[in-house]
Write an enzyme that holds these catalytic residues in place. Structure first.
Site, PDB file in Angstrom:
ATOM      1  N   ASP A 146       0.823  -1.208   0.000  1.00  0.00           N
ATOM      2  CA  ASP A 146       0.000   0.000   0.000  1.00  0.00           C
ATOM      3  C   ASP A 146       0.866   1.272   0.000  1.00  0.00           C
ATOM      4  O   ASP A 146       2.099   1.201   0.049  1.00  0.00           O
ATOM      5  CB  ASP A 146      -0.914  -0.058   1.234  1.00  0.00           C
ATOM      6  CG  ASP A 146      -2.287   0.546   0.973  1.00  0.00           C
ATOM      7  OD1 ASP A 146      -2.427   1.327   0.026  1.00  0.00           O
ATOM      8  OD2 ASP A 146      -3.212   0.235   1.742  1.00  0.00           O
ATOM      9  N   ASP A 201     -10.658   2.990  -3.022  1.00  0.00           N
ATOM     10  CA  ASP A 201     -11.291   1.748  -2.556  1.00  0.00           C
ATOM     11  C   ASP A 201     -12.706   1.567  -3.095  1.00  0.00           C
ATOM     12  O   ASP A 201     -13.519   2.487  -3.067  1.00  0.00           O
ATOM     13  CB  ASP A 201     -11.354   1.751  -1.020  1.00  0.00           C
ATOM     14  CG  ASP A 201      -9.979   1.595  -0.415  1.00  0.00           C
ATOM     15  OD1 ASP A 201      -8.983   1.636  -1.158  1.00  0.00           O
ATOM     16  OD2 ASP A 201      -9.907   1.438   0.812  1.00  0.00           O
TER      17      ASP A 201
END
Ligand code: GAL
Length: 396
Positions: A146, A201
């Site tokens: 990430d 997301d």
């Protein structure tokens, strides 16, 4: 002399940093904890999920990677080793990975290129080579990496560093890049990782943008514009599936799954597979749709026709076959009549023209039956937010 030159070249080359080639010739498939469980991960959940993947048939349908997302890690010890949460993972990661492997599955973890993960757990910045060696020792097969808390780090250099670290640790790892498409990874990440996120997301929402995050329709639109960058071993990652999570109707889930397959996205289930209603299992394990996702040609679909709320997408498959998906983004039922044989479709992204052949069977991939031949006119009716998906192929 020649032998010496070859040997030197080989030694230099193998010391060279590169990604592990050939680990994702088709889009990776598996399960990831984040969409349903967020930070609530522990070893019981992972063991039960792995068992359920076998018992439900998910493993045999192709879902192989069991990936623990954020929150498994709590600290670094005195020598810098990453420490899994001892309350939640008392047996440790090696034992858990061994168990997952014993079921014929593969094991994945999450980390972050910055100093802290998105949930403020220790990230890998400054510890990349040490972490990669630890992962290799534990038996990690997949790393999602990430981009939170990266300060002024250079994005390409940061991801390359972890790629190199993984490579030097010598255990083949699928490297999943997650910087949300912010730095156009499709332009630089093919030599770094095997897949890269292209959006923020995913939320379990179809078309209307919720407060934050992306919808199914929003991500499809992003993927449409960058399809030419995807192919075997380097995929646009449309994000983990929301199929089976509250927020999407069955029609919407079918559309979500069909379009991820049409666009050759990785398919990472994101639901609680221990408690999966049959209608959700039927979507996730539709082998005919999965076969489209996993087609060896690896070319994502193009939008052939766009008419109001109705889209028709075409994906070229190996051996001159095609997948076709009629999507109804609107709420009202729609219909369209298609004459397939003889149609010539320009693919500007890939610089080719597809000519749909005569005599191909048109097989409905959700109803599992042949509805006609490409030579005939095909009338397609689709209820709101749903799809009709077909394979134009030779019946075996
Ligand atoms: C986000 C990422 C999500 C999930 C989350 C964990 O940045 O896009 O998929 O991994 O972090 O904190």
């Amino acid at each position: 002399m020649i032998a010496v030159v070859v040997l030197v070249f080989w030694v230099v080359r193998s010391a060279d940093a590169q990604k592990f080639e050939g680990l994702a010739l088709t889009p990776p498939m598996g399960w990831n904890s984040w969409n349903h469980f967020g930070c609530h991960v522990d070893e019981a959940l992972i063991r039960e999920t792995a068992q359920a993947m076998v018992l439900s048939g998910l493993r045999d349908a192709g879902y192989r990677y069991v990936v623990i997302d954020d929150c498994w890690q709590v600290a670094r010890d005195t020598v810098g080793e990453i420490v899994p949460d001892p309350d939640r993972f008392p047996s440790g990661m090696k034992a858990l990975a061994d168990y997952v492997h014993s079921l014929g599955l593969k094991f994945g973890l999450y980390s972050d290129a910055g100093r802290l993960t998105c949930q403020k757990r220790p990230g890998s910045r400054g510890y990349e080579f040490q972490d990669a060696r630890t992962y290799a020792r534990w038996g990690v097969d997949y790393l999602k990496y990430d981009w939170c808390n990266h300060g002024d780090q250079n994005v390409v250099a940061s991801y390359r560093t972890m790629r190199d670290a993984l490579y030097q640790a010598k255990r083949p790892v699928v490297f999943s890049i997650c910087e949300w498409g912010e730095n156009k990874p499709w332009e630089w990440a093919a030599e770094v990782g095997h897949l890269w996120r292209i959006s923020g997301d995913i939320r379990p929402a179809f078309v209307d943008r919720p407060k934050w995050g992306e919808t199914v329709a929003g991500i499809v639109e992003i993927a449409r514009k960058i399809r030419k960058y995807a192919g075997p071993d380097h995929w646009n990652d449309l994000d983990m599936l929301q199929v089976g999570n509250a927020g999407l109707t069955l029609s919407e889930s079918r559309t979500h799954f069909s379009m991820w397959a049409m666009l050759a996205s990785p398919l990472m289930a994101g639901n609680d597979v221990r408690n999966m209603p049959p209608e959700i299992a039927e979507i996730l394990m539709n082998r005919e749709v999965i076969a489209v996702d996993q087609d060896s040609l690896g070319v994502p679909a193009l939008r052939w026709i766009s008419r109001g709320n109705l889209d028709v997408w075409l994906r070229p498959l190996a051996h001159d076959e095609y997948a076709l998906c009629v999507v109804n983004w609107g709420k009202k039922a729609e219909r369209i009549t298609l004459k397939l044989a003889g149609s010539e479709i320009e693919d500007e992204d890939f610089g080719v023209t597809y000519k749909i052949g005569r005599g191909l069977a048109v097989r409905d991939l959700w109803k599992h039956r042949v509805i006609g031949l490409t030579d005939e006119e095909i009338a397609v009716a689709v209820i709101g937010h749903d799809v009709a998906m077909f394979r134009l192929g030779r019946e075996k």
